[in-house]
Write a protein that holds these residues in place. Structure first.
Motif, PDB file in Angstrom:
ATOM      1  N   ALA A  10      -4.461   7.057   3.692  1.00  0.00           N
ATOM      2  CA  ALA A  10      -4.654   6.157   4.838  1.00  0.00           C
ATOM      3  C   ALA A  10      -3.893   4.852   4.695  1.00  0.00           C
ATOM      4  O   ALA A  10      -4.472   3.761   4.747  1.00  0.00           O
ATOM      5  N   CYS A  11      -2.604   4.956   4.529  1.00  0.00           N
ATOM      6  CA  CYS A  11      -1.770   3.772   4.283  1.00  0.00           C
ATOM      7  C   CYS A  11      -1.933   2.711   5.371  1.00  0.00           C
ATOM      8  O   CYS A  11      -2.257   1.551   5.079  1.00  0.00           O
ATOM      9  N   SER A  59       4.239   0.622   1.624  1.00  0.00           N
ATOM     10  CA  SER A  59       5.328   1.001   0.719  1.00  0.00           C
ATOM     11  C   SER A  59       5.052   2.373   0.108  1.00  0.00           C
ATOM     12  O   SER A  59       4.652   2.498  -1.035  1.00  0.00           O
ATOM     13  N   ILE A  60       5.226   3.433   0.876  1.00  0.00           N
ATOM     14  CA  ILE A  60       5.770   3.380   2.228  1.00  0.00           C
ATOM     15  C   ILE A  60       4.964   4.314   3.141  1.00  0.00           C
ATOM     16  O   ILE A  60       4.180   5.127   2.655  1.00  0.00           O
ATOM     17  N   ALA A 105      10.798  -3.802  -5.412  1.00  0.00           N
ATOM     18  CA  ALA A 105      10.790  -2.652  -6.310  1.00  0.00           C
ATOM     19  C   ALA A 105       9.374  -2.410  -6.793  1.00  0.00           C
ATOM     20  O   ALA A 105       8.711  -3.344  -7.266  1.00  0.00           O
ATOM     21  N   MET A 106       8.908  -1.173  -6.645  1.00  0.00           N
ATOM     22  CA  MET A 106       7.596  -0.792  -7.155  1.00  0.00           C
ATOM     23  C   MET A 106       7.751  -0.407  -8.624  1.00  0.00           C
ATOM     24  O   MET A 106       8.491   0.526  -8.948  1.00  0.00           O
ATOM     25  N   ILE A 107       7.059  -1.137  -9.495  1.00  0.00           N
ATOM     26  CA  ILE A 107       7.268  -0.999 -10.938  1.00  0.00           C
ATOM     27  C   ILE A 107       5.948  -0.636 -11.614  1.00  0.00           C
ATOM     28  O   ILE A 107       5.035  -1.467 -11.710  1.00  0.00           O
ATOM     29  N   VAL A 121       0.842  -1.195   0.000  1.00  0.00           N
ATOM     30  CA  VAL A 121       0.000   0.000   0.000  1.00  0.00           C
ATOM     31  C   VAL A 121       0.877   1.245   0.000  1.00  0.00           C
ATOM     32  O   VAL A 121       1.785   1.368   0.821  1.00  0.00           O
ATOM     33  N   THR A 122       0.585   2.184  -0.896  1.00  0.00           N
ATOM     34  CA  THR A 122       1.392   3.400  -1.002  1.00  0.00           C
ATOM     35  C   THR A 122       1.045   4.384   0.110  1.00  0.00           C
ATOM     36  O   THR A 122       0.091   4.195   0.862  1.00  0.00           O
TER      37      THR A 122
END
Length: 284
Positions: A23-24, A43-44, A166-168, A18-19
């Motif tokens: 409200a992560c 994340s993060i 890695a967020m892609i 969850v970015t």
């Protein structure tokens, strides 16, 4: 999105990340409570949005109720985001992160066992810090060749108990150019961040970033998408037909990333259509 997370679990994917937008931590908790097997990570979560002591409370709680399925991803974030939320008086990133993690771990004796702590990283110094005091590292929009070289020189990153993610950004479409153009729109705001531009310059994209800086200084922001070259996009994103995207995911594994985090979008239909395309790709 919670229903999609439940479907992620039903389809035996590894997890959901969850970015920092919207409200992560509550979102992570909701997904943990609606699932039973998948890993869920932030994340993060920016460190300046919540005190270390309060975050330790929340993280220990989610770690306990989930049976150890939560990963706490934390990061510095970026100046524009911090300004938007009224965050002031920040210090040096490495110093602040070191102190924050120390406070988290100091609270553990009182709040209970913490989940793995994953540090958001781009540059080598933050990666070194993650290897020293963290349980993992996560990149966002890092060029694959740069991430591979960073990982290659550090023994800690190959340890089984150290996560590398890695967020892609990913768009599945038979038309590669159409898929790239979606990335050009979504990544235009990232290239306006000075710390990202410095990183991409060091990664071999100095001309692209210089051209973007000139467009920013002249106030011609509408020109920015056209300055994102295919080479730059293909180093940081996945675009095109299913076979091309699958090959790209495998290339990220080969680069040393243990958990590729697919950030889906689509040429039509937005994020939900992008998620559906990921599901369809692994149905075949």
């Amino acid at each position: 999105m919670i229903e999609f997370a439940k479907e992620v679990e039903q389809r035996d994917f590894f997890g959901v990340f969850v970015t920092s937008v919207s409200a992560c931590l509550p979102f992570c908790q909701a997904v943990l409570q609606e699932t039973s097997r998948i890993t869920v990570g932030s994340s993060i979560q920016p460190i300046y949005f919540q005190s270390a002591r309060l975050l330790a409370d929340n993280a220990a709680f989610m770690h306990e109720i989930s049976g150890g399925r939560f990963r706490l991803g934390i990061g510095i974030s970026h100046a524009p985001a911090l300004d938007r939320y009224g965050v002031q008086n920040t210090g040096k990133p490495i110093t602040d992160m070191r102190a924050y993690v120390a406070e988290l771990r100091a609270a553990e004796a009182e709040v209970g066992e913490l989940p793995p702590i994953v540090l958001a990283t781009l540059r080598d110094r933050m990666l070194d810090l993650a290897c020293e005091i963290g349980d993992g590292a996560v990149w966002a929009n890092g060029p694959r060749h740069t991430v591979a070289s960073q990982l290659a020189g550090r023994a800690r990153t190959s340890d089984d108990d150290f996560s590398t993610s890695a967020m892609i950004p990913t768009v599945i479409d038979d038309n590669v150019d159409a898929a790239r153009n979606v990335h050009r729109k979504t990544l235009s705001r990232y290239v306006q961040l000075p710390n990202y531009r410095a990183y991409w310059k060091a990664s071999g994209f100095e001309q692209e970033m210089t051209d973007i800086e000139n467009a920013i200084h002249s106030g011609d922001l509408e020109r920015i998408p056209s300055l994102l070259t295919d080479e730059w996009l293909d180093s940081t994103t996945l675009s095109g037909p299913e076979t091309r995207v699958r090959d790209g995911i495998e290339a990220w594994y080969d680069a040393g990333i243990k958990t590729p985090i697919i950030v889906p979008s689509a040429t039509k239909g937005g994020q939900t259509a992008g998620l559906a395309a990921i599901f369809d790709m692994y149905d075949r």
